[in-house]
Design an enzyme around this catalytic site. Structure first.
Site, short mmCIF file in Angstrom:
data_model
loop_
_atom_site.label_atom_id
_atom_site.label_comp_id
_atom_site.label_asym_id
_atom_site.label_seq_id
_atom_site.Cartn_x
_atom_site.Cartn_y
_atom_site.Cartn_z
N ASP A 147 0.94 -1.16 0.05
CA ASP A 147 -0.08 0.13 -0.03
C ASP A 147 0.68 1.14 0.01
O ASP A 147 1.95 1.18 0.53
CB ASP A 147 -1.01 0.00 1.14
CG ASP A 147 -1.99 0.80 1.02
OD1 ASP A 147 -1.87 1.95 0.89
OD2 ASP A 147 -3.35 0.41 1.12
N TYR A 193 -14.87 5.29 -13.15
CA TYR A 193 -14.73 4.33 -12.09
C TYR A 193 -15.16 2.89 -12.45
O TYR A 193 -14.35 2.00 -12.75
CB TYR A 193 -15.51 4.66 -10.87
CG TYR A 193 -15.15 3.48 -9.85
CD1 TYR A 193 -14.13 2.90 -9.30
CD2 TYR A 193 -16.55 3.15 -9.28
CE1 TYR A 193 -14.06 2.03 -8.22
CE2 TYR A 193 -16.41 2.09 -8.46
CZ TYR A 193 -15.38 1.48 -8.00
OH TYR A 193 -15.25 0.47 -7.10
#
Length: 329
Positions: free
Chosen positions: A31, A140
């Protein structure tokens, strides 16, 4: 198994990473903390602070060898995707391409991908099966559908085994892991902010839909139920195949019903402001999850009241979210 969880400092990724650790797997979290929280990374997970936009760093991160990848790292704000589509195609599509390149280079052959019901757009049929035409109405959904198709190509060409899980509305909390986004766009956290007094009111966008009470109906699934589906999916992957499953309860709840249940759970009055519909918001989005129930034996266990109760308990324990402890990002 030795597993890599991309986006494991985020809401869903952290819950899945924790469940994997509890099952005895070796877990690494990748991450870049651009939208995740350091404090959400489960204890016992190795942390690799890398973003998938960095192709070389991603290749290096996978060099240690993994049995599989659970891929959550993505941008996921619909309004932002409409305003800045390039961010979403670069972040979601190109980032996943970099991940697939690294997996191929290092012989990682199993992938579970965090997809979305936004790939369907405005549905022609409710409940929504996986056979519906895909017709996203925002960048998206377009970027996630492009990734689904790219994964399918990778499976056919290079023998990758993959499962895409198309989520509906995820809610709830799991022990110390909960939902902490900025900006927050999801209904249940917004409702609970209004209950807690940190938000003046919750907006209800549209009261004239062709539904029982005039407000939009959505399918909510508890984050722990969702997480269990990922564990089942990782075990069920077959080489060279790409399978898509919808994940939802198969039950629809209206915006008004969510607010009413939240009032019961919290014991608080929740101020409501009625506003016009938002463009592109369908009246109903409800999943058919028959395929994953039949093929993988998955069943959702927690209802909407439990989702709201768990989310409320987490918010009361951490009123500042992850920013209230451990130097969270």
């Amino acid at each position: 198994m030795k597993l890599l969880v991309t986006g494991g400092a985020g809401y869903i990724g952290s819950v899945v990473a924790n469940q994997l650790l509890e099952r005895g797997h070796e877990v690494s979290v990748l991450d870049d903390l651009s939208r995740g929280h350091r404090a959400a990374i489960p204890e016992g997970a190795r942390f690799i602070e890398v973003g998938l936009a960095d192709a070389e760093a991603t290749r290096d991160a996978l060099a240690g060898g993994f049995d599989g990848v659970l891929h959550f790292a993505a941008l996921a704000l619909v309004a932002e995707s409409v305003e800045f589509p390039e961010r979403y195609h670069r972040g979601n599509f190109v980032g996943t391409l970099n991940l697939l390149d690294a997996m191929r280079e290092h012989g990682v052959s199993r992938l579970v991908f965090s997809s979305t019901c936004a790939t369907y757009g405005e549905p022609e049929q409710v409940p929504m099966p996986e056979t519906l035409p895909t017709n996203p109405v925002n960048s998206y959904g377009n970027s996630k559908l492009a990734v689904d198709r790219m994964i399918g190509d990778e499976c056919r060409a290079h023998g990758l085994g993959a499962i895409s899980l198309r989520y509906f509305n995820v809610a709830g909390a799991s022990g110390g892991y909960g939902e902490d986004h900025y900006p927050e766009t999801h209904l249940i956290p917004l409702v609970l902010q209004a209950a807690a007094g940190t938000r003046e009111h919750v907006s209800v966008f549209g009261t004239d839909y062709p539904t029982e009470d005039g407000t939009a109906v959505r399918d909510y699934i508890h984050v722990e139920d969702l997480s269990r589906a990922h564990l089942l999916a990782m075990e069920a992957i077959e080489p060279g195949t790409h399978t898509i499953y919808n994940l939802g309860n198969g039950l629809g709840h209206s915006v008004r019903q969510v607010i009413d249940i939240a009032r019961e759970v919290t014991g608080r009055e929740i101020p409501v402001k009625e506003e016009p519909r938002r463009p592109g918001d369908p009246a109903r989005l409800v999943a058919s999850s028959e395929k994953i129930r039949t093929e993988l034996g998955w069943e959702p266990e927690k209802d909407l009241e439990a989702m709201i109760a768990d989310a409320w308990a987490w918010r009361q324990a951490r009123p500042g979210g992850y920013g209230s402890s451990n130097g969270a990002t």
